[in-house]
Design an enzyme around this catalytic site. Structure first.
Site, PDB file in Angstrom:
ATOM      1  N   HIS A 112      35.964 -30.977  42.815  1.00 30.34           N
ATOM      2  CA  HIS A 112      35.394 -32.203  42.131  1.00 30.34           C
ATOM      3  C   HIS A 112      36.567 -33.254  42.672  1.00 30.34           C
ATOM      4  O   HIS A 112      37.850 -32.877  42.806  1.00 30.34           O
ATOM      5  CB  HIS A 112      35.537 -32.190  40.890  1.00 30.34           C
ATOM      6  CG  HIS A 112      34.969 -33.073  39.831  1.00 30.34           C
ATOM      7  ND1 HIS A 112      35.818 -34.354  39.573  1.00 30.34           N
ATOM      8  CD2 HIS A 112      33.684 -33.200  39.313  1.00 30.34           C
ATOM      9  CE1 HIS A 112      34.935 -35.041  38.928  1.00 30.34           C
ATOM     10  NE2 HIS A 112      33.775 -34.568  38.731  1.00 30.34           N
ATOM     11  N   ASP A 114      40.574 -25.777  37.553  1.00 31.86           N
ATOM     12  CA  ASP A 114      39.567 -26.562  36.816  1.00 31.86           C
ATOM     13  C   ASP A 114      38.165 -25.954  36.199  1.00 31.86           C
ATOM     14  O   ASP A 114      37.586 -25.147  36.763  1.00 31.86           O
ATOM     15  CB  ASP A 114      39.006 -27.616  37.716  1.00 31.86           C
ATOM     16  CG  ASP A 114      38.103 -28.645  37.327  1.00 31.86           C
ATOM     17  OD1 ASP A 114      37.841 -28.642  36.072  1.00 31.86           O
ATOM     18  OD2 ASP A 114      37.704 -29.456  38.096  1.00 31.86           O
ATOM     19  N   GLN A 156      33.632 -26.614  33.955  1.00 38.17           N
ATOM     20  CA  GLN A 156      32.205 -26.099  33.985  1.00 38.17           C
ATOM     21  C   GLN A 156      32.092 -24.671  33.604  1.00 38.17           C
ATOM     22  O   GLN A 156      31.115 -24.102  33.697  1.00 38.17           O
ATOM     23  CB  GLN A 156      31.813 -26.320  35.455  1.00 38.17           C
ATOM     24  CG  GLN A 156      31.620 -27.713  35.896  1.00 38.17           C
ATOM     25  CD  GLN A 156      30.406 -28.675  35.223  1.00 38.17           C
ATOM     26  OE1 GLN A 156      29.573 -27.912  34.550  1.00 38.17           O
ATOM     27  NE2 GLN A 156      30.644 -29.787  35.196  1.00 38.17           N
ATOM     28  N   LYS A 215      31.993 -31.305  27.528  1.00 34.62           N
ATOM     29  CA  LYS A 215      31.065 -30.619  28.097  1.00 34.62           C
ATOM     30  C   LYS A 215      30.503 -29.350  27.553  1.00 34.62           C
ATOM     31  O   LYS A 215      30.122 -28.318  28.033  1.00 34.62           O
ATOM     32  CB  LYS A 215      31.636 -30.285  29.704  1.00 34.62           C
ATOM     33  CG  LYS A 215      31.758 -31.617  30.537  1.00 34.62           C
ATOM     34  CD  LYS A 215      32.264 -31.189  31.804  1.00 34.62           C
ATOM     35  CE  LYS A 215      32.404 -32.173  32.717  1.00 34.62           C
ATOM     36  NZ  LYS A 215      31.327 -33.105  33.216  1.00 34.62           N
ATOM     37  N   CYS A 230      30.545 -36.434  42.215  1.00 32.26           N
ATOM     38  CA  CYS A 230      32.146 -36.488  42.530  1.00 32.26           C
ATOM     39  C   CYS A 230      32.462 -35.281  43.496  1.00 32.26           C
ATOM     40  O   CYS A 230      33.540 -34.791  43.351  1.00 32.26           O
ATOM     41  CB  CYS A 230      32.705 -36.288  41.220  1.00 32.26           C
ATOM     42  SG  CYS A 230      32.464 -37.785  39.938  1.00 32.26           S
TER      43      CYS A 230
END
Length: 415
Positions: A130, A207, A210, A233, A373
């Site tokens: 991302h 990261d 998600q 999220k 992104c």
């Protein structure tokens, strides 16, 4: 993971906690499939934040009156709850609240990267990063002279782990990788990446934007030095993110932002820093958002993270099969399985992704279109943009059928 013994979600009951899902547009009920961007917020989270504003709204760490004490306790204990949720045994000292995953990436890049990196050092990313990771470390590389390298992905959208083992070397100082790709849906073997990084005395940043919302995550089992995710999220509020960092590393880092509450003593000549995690949380923090994040964690854990993961895998598998049956649709990322998360990126031949999303909107089907992104990844895929349907706890197979029906209408319109 095996899904055989997991009780299916009661999606009907879950949907009752999300009144927004009952909205209608042009006489059609909303089908919300843009969850990788932002999930909807259930009543218990909204109620918890409302209670804060109605009952104990005050600034933290600043007053001795009752409201400030109550707010301070709630805010501090929110760090403890997040630590418990992701398996951080160091507790609140290892949990820094940020605005989002992007700010968490920037905190580490500036507070650690600018001080530790220089010419001859290497930063290793993946080709599916991302922009929050890619742009941040790219710019830090330019400022410090460190080289930025990328682990390749294969034709199926998986990381080439042989290439990872080749390009992570003794010159590598940081490996930063996405846990689950927001474009491909790929679930990366992050523990293996962390092991390779540590074999070369490099740090690893994962990261998890998600991943944390839809699967059990144990940061200590992964052994990540840093791990980040966002509240919005995972059925929580916007405006709050989390940076987990190993305590010894955070202790050695200098602050990224300066101001109130991150100091212990200030003179006209010098300042000394507060204890963890407060030295990284300058100014008035996200108090109501922290309260909301705790409510979201409680809500998700009551459902069960294993069950949420199973539900998303089932929906992603079903969506993949429905879309793959259409010869005019190209799907990106791995086939359904344990290394695909709850989203499907795709394109319909002859229809730009933005046009497709516009037609979906006419049918009250909310999807995402664009580069998500991940512009360099789309360049590698050879497409300017893609459409993306992403799923969460309140989505159903019937809604995927609505998506497929709307795609058929788009095909006819552009025929």
């Amino acid at each position: 993971m095996s899904q055989q013994n997991l009780e299916a979600l009661d999606v009907g009951t879950i949907r009752e906690a999300f009144p927004i899902l009952q909205r209608e547009f042009n006489g059609e009920q909303l089908v919300y499939l843009d969850n990788a961007a932002t999930t909807q917020t259930p009543d218990p989270v909204i109620d918890a934040m409302s209670d804060y504003y109605r009952e104990y709204n005050a600034n933290v760490h600043r007053g001795i009156h009752h409201l400030s004490q109550e707010a301070s306790i709630a805010y501090e204990e929110a760090h403890d709850r997040v630590a418990e949720f992701i398996g951080a045994s160091g507790g609140r000292e290892e949990i820094v609240f940020t605005k989002n995953t992007t700010e968490a990436e920037n905190l580490v890049a500036y507070a650690w990267g600018l001080n530790e990196l220089g010419p001859g050092d290497e930063i290793v990313l993946t080709e599916m990063e991302h922009h929050a990771s890619l742009v941040t470390w790219q710019q830090i590389g330019k400022r410090t002279g460190a080289d930025v390298k990328y682990i390749r992905i294969d034709d199926d959208g998986r990381l080439d782990m042989d290439h990872a083992a080749d390009i992570i070397t003794d010159d590598t100082a940081m490996v930063s990788a996405v846990h689950v790709s927001n474009t491909l849906g790929t679930v990366n073997p992050v523990s293996d990446l962390v092991d390779i990084a540590h074999d070369h005395d490099a740090l690893a940043f994962i990261d998890g934007a998600q991943a944390v919302p839809n699967r059990p995550v144990d940061v200590e089992a992964i052994d990540a030095d840093f791990y980040a995710f966002s509240g919005h999220k995972m059925a929580g509020p916007t405006g709050i993110g989390v940076l987990y960092g190993k305590q010894a590393i955070l202790e050695a880092m200098q602050p990224y932002l300066y101001g109130g509450d991150m100091i212990t003593k200030v003179t006209y000549e010098e300042s000394t820093w507060n204890d963890l995690p407060w030295k990284f949380e300058a100014g008035t923090p996200q108090i109501a958002e922290a309260v909301g994040l705790v409510a979201a964690i409680d809500y998700l854990e009551d459902i069960g993270m294993d069950r949420i993961e199973a539900h998303e895998e089932e929906l992603a598998h079903y969506a993949y099969e429905q879309l793959a049956a259409d010869p005019d649709i190209e799907i990106y990322g791995p086939e359904p399985g344990p290394d695909r998360g709850g989203l499907v990126g795709f394109n319909l031949t002859g229809v730009h992704a933005h046009d497709l999303a516009s037609i979906m909107n006419d049918h009250a089907v909310a999807i995402r279109a664009g580069d998500h992104c991940t512009q360099p990844l789309h360049d590698k895929l050879g497409v300017a943009a893609s459409a993306r349907a992403s799923f969460y706890i309140y989505n159903t197979k019937a809604e995927i059928d609505e998506l497929v029906s709307a795609i058929d209408d788009a095909r006819q319109l552009f025929a």
